[in-house]
Write an enzyme that holds these catalytic residues in place. Structure first.
Site, PDB file in Angstrom:
ATOM      1  N   GLY A  45       0.843  -1.190   0.000  1.00  0.00           N
ATOM      2  CA  GLY A  45       0.000   0.000   0.000  1.00  0.00           C
ATOM      3  C   GLY A  45       0.876   1.237   0.000  1.00  0.00           C
ATOM      4  N   GLN A  50       3.248   9.899   0.995  1.00  0.00           N
ATOM      5  CA  GLN A  50       4.496   9.146   1.162  1.00  0.00           C
ATOM      6  C   GLN A  50       5.479   9.354   0.011  1.00  0.00           C
ATOM      7  OE1 GLN A  50       2.338   5.274   2.141  1.00  0.00           O
ATOM      8  NE2 GLN A  50       4.183   5.137   3.385  1.00  0.00           N
ATOM      9  N   CYS A  92       5.237   0.212   7.855  1.00  0.00           N
ATOM     10  CA  CYS A  92       4.930   1.321   6.958  1.00  0.00           C
ATOM     11  C   CYS A  92       6.198   1.655   6.189  1.00  0.00           C
ATOM     12  CB  CYS A  92       4.470   2.528   7.782  1.00  0.00           C
ATOM     13  SG  CYS A  92       4.125   3.983   6.776  1.00  0.00           S
ATOM     14  N   LEU A  93       6.071   1.866   4.878  1.00  0.00           N
ATOM     15  CA  LEU A  93       7.257   2.184   4.071  1.00  0.00           C
ATOM     16  C   LEU A  93       7.935   3.466   4.549  1.00  0.00           C
ATOM     17  CD1 LEU A  93       5.942   1.374   0.476  1.00  0.00           C
ATOM     18  CD2 LEU A  93       7.458  -0.014   1.912  1.00  0.00           C
ATOM     19  N   GLU A 135      -3.982   3.253   4.926  1.00  0.00           N
ATOM     20  CA  GLU A 135      -3.793   4.253   3.863  1.00  0.00           C
ATOM     21  C   GLU A 135      -4.704   5.466   4.065  1.00  0.00           C
ATOM     22  OE1 GLU A 135      -1.162   3.866   2.319  1.00  0.00           O
ATOM     23  OE2 GLU A 135      -0.909   1.736   2.773  1.00  0.00           O
ATOM     24  N   HIS A 138      -3.135   7.672   6.510  1.00  0.00           N
ATOM     25  CA  HIS A 138      -2.075   8.490   5.899  1.00  0.00           C
ATOM     26  C   HIS A 138      -2.645   9.783   5.325  1.00  0.00           C
ATOM     27  CE1 HIS A 138       1.820   6.579   5.983  1.00  0.00           C
ATOM     28  NE2 HIS A 138       1.360   5.412   5.571  1.00  0.00           N
TER      29      HIS A 138
HETATM   30 NI    NI Z   1       2.190   3.531   5.708  1.00  0.00          NI
END
Ligand code: NI
Length: 169
Positions: A45, A50, A92-93, A135, A138
Site C-alpha cells: 500500500g 508518502q 509502513c514504508l 492508507e 495516511h
Molecule cells: Ni504507511
C-alpha cells in the site's frame, strides 16, 4: 517513474492531504508511478503523501503483483463501515525496519472515487481491511504509531531520532 519514499520526520506525512478534484491523464500517470514506486519499495500500500504529494490518493495491492485484479486505486477514500477487531504486525514504508502489532477493525468498507471520478464501495477483511485503514489514516496525516501505546510510540520515536542523529534515517 519511481518516486523516493518520504520517511517519518517529514511534515507532509502528518498533515491532512487535499482532495483530488481533477481526474485526468496526469492523475492516471501519477497512479501508475505510485504502483511502480510501491512495488519497488516492496510495499502492499502507498499513499500520495508518502511520495511527498499531499493529495487524497492511495494505491493498494495486498497480493503484491500476484493478482492484477487486486490492484486498487482509492481517490478521496472514506471509511464508511467497520466491524470486529483483529491484531496483526504492521509496518509502513515511511517507517522502515520497524513493525509492531496493531489492533484494527477486521472488516472494513471504504467508499472512494476511481480514476474516472466515479464513486464505488469496497469491503475488505483482515489484510485488505488493514490496508484501507492504514492508507486512509495516511491521507488524514496519521501514522500507524498513533495506534500504539504511548510507551511503545515514544520508544519508536526515540529509536528513530537516534537513527536520524547517526545519519541513518
Ligand atoms: Ni504507511
Amino acid at each position: 517513474m519511481i518516486y523516493p519514499i518520504v520517511k517519518f520526520g517529514n511534515p507532509v506525512l502528518e498533515k491532512p492531504a487535499e482532495p483530488v478534484t481533477v481526474f485526468d491523464g496526469d492523475l492516471k500517470k501519477l497512479v501508475e508511478d505510485m504502483f511502480e514506486s510501491m512495488y519497488a519499495a516492496k510495499g502492499v500500500g502507498l499513499a500520495a503523501p508518502q511520495i511527498g504529494i499531499s493529495k487524497r490518493l492511495a494505491v493498494i495491492d495486498v497480493t503484491f503483483k500476484e493478482d492484477p485484479k487486486a490492484k486498487l486505486v482509492l481517490l478521496n477514500p472514506q471509511i464508511i463501515h467497520t466491524e470486529g477487531r483483529h491484531t496483526q504486525s504492521e509496518g509502513c514504508l515511511s517507517i522502515p525496519e520497524f513493525r509492531e502489532p496493531v489492533t484494527r477493525a477486521k472488516k472494513v468498507t471504504v467508499r472512494a472515487q476511481d480514476l474516472h471520478g466515479n464513486w464505488f464501495e469496497k469491503t475488505g477483511e483482515e489484510l485488505l481491511a488493514r490496508a484501507f485503514l492504514h492508507e486512509t489514516d495516511h491521507l488524514n496525516g496519521k501514522l500507524y504509531m498513533s495506534h500504539l501505546s504511548a510507551l511503545k510510540r515514544d520508544l519508536m520515536k526515540r529509536k528513530i531520532r537516534k537513527l536520524m542523529k547517526a545519519g541513518e534515517w
